[in-house]
Design an enzyme around this catalytic site. Sequence first.
Site, mmCIF file in Angstrom:
data_model
loop_
_atom_site.group_PDB
_atom_site.id
_atom_site.type_symbol
_atom_site.label_atom_id
_atom_site.label_comp_id
_atom_site.label_asym_id
_atom_site.label_seq_id
_atom_site.Cartn_x
_atom_site.Cartn_y
_atom_site.Cartn_z
ATOM 1 N N ASP A 260 0.940 -1.180 -0.014
ATOM 2 C CA ASP A 260 -0.241 0.082 0.038
ATOM 3 C C ASP A 260 0.916 1.246 0.084
ATOM 4 O O ASP A 260 1.701 1.463 0.810
ATOM 5 C CB ASP A 260 -0.895 -0.023 1.202
ATOM 6 C CG ASP A 260 -1.916 -1.075 1.196
ATOM 7 O OD1 ASP A 260 -1.827 -1.923 0.260
ATOM 8 O OD2 ASP A 260 -2.529 -1.379 2.061
ATOM 9 N N ASP B 163 -16.382 -3.773 -1.573
ATOM 10 C CA ASP B 163 -15.920 -3.507 0.062
ATOM 11 C C ASP B 163 -17.218 -3.589 0.723
ATOM 12 O O ASP B 163 -18.096 -2.596 0.866
ATOM 13 C CB ASP B 163 -15.112 -2.313 0.227
ATOM 14 C CG ASP B 163 -13.823 -2.162 -0.884
ATOM 15 O OD1 ASP B 163 -13.327 -3.317 -0.990
ATOM 16 O OD2 ASP B 163 -13.476 -1.212 -0.991
#
Length: 246
Positions: A15, A136
């Site tokens: 990330d 999500d």
Amino acid sequence: MSFHPNKMLIIPAVDIKNGKCVQLVQGKPGTEQVIIENPVKVAKNWEDQGAENIHVIDLDGAFGERNNLPLVKNIVEDADVPIQMGGGIRSKEYAQELLNIGVERIILGTLAIENPEIVEELSEEYDSSRIMVSLDSKDSKVVIKGWTEKTSNTAPELGQILQKKGAGGILFTNVDVEGLLKGFNLEPVLELVDAVKIPVVYSGGITSIDDIKELRKTGVKGLVIGSALYKGKIDFNQSLKFQRLD
């Protein structure tokens, strides 16, 4: 690149925020727990340890800034394994740019959910195996825009819609448990895997080898693991032993 029928890939997460490799709690800015200077080196290190796929998320992109593209290019050029990438892909043009620089699989979230036709156009232009959609889930509903806005649909409902539009895979994240290192709930994963025919990759709350063993039983084709690898809760080499399903 398609998923192997007899494998559940263990995919390390890289990330990127402000040019560094970080891990956030539940995706919230300001909750950085791990900060490593060189994301290109981090990605290469996972590859050297045996990763067959690297998961790159542009966190700045997810929050509206697009300044990490040169870094992503460097990771793609440096790596000899496929890179799947998401975070802030809010236009068809940017999706095309990433695919054209060699990102093997792009992960579309908000864009795919708000404009399913773009999934159809990209999968026809590039091949569906390179187009993954991100679902999500928070409180059983899919959330978009960096997890700040809730939709009225469940992950299985949207998974079926986007599968018809040509999505070649789904990245499923359970936001309720993401980044907390407290485990996860199998039920939403099973519901989604049962609802679609395309590969599902799971992300969120994986903290132990036992979690990996449990998720193997669900039929997911990959696990994205971040915090637990960086904090040493899961040994990567040990986790690779569970990639084969036969």
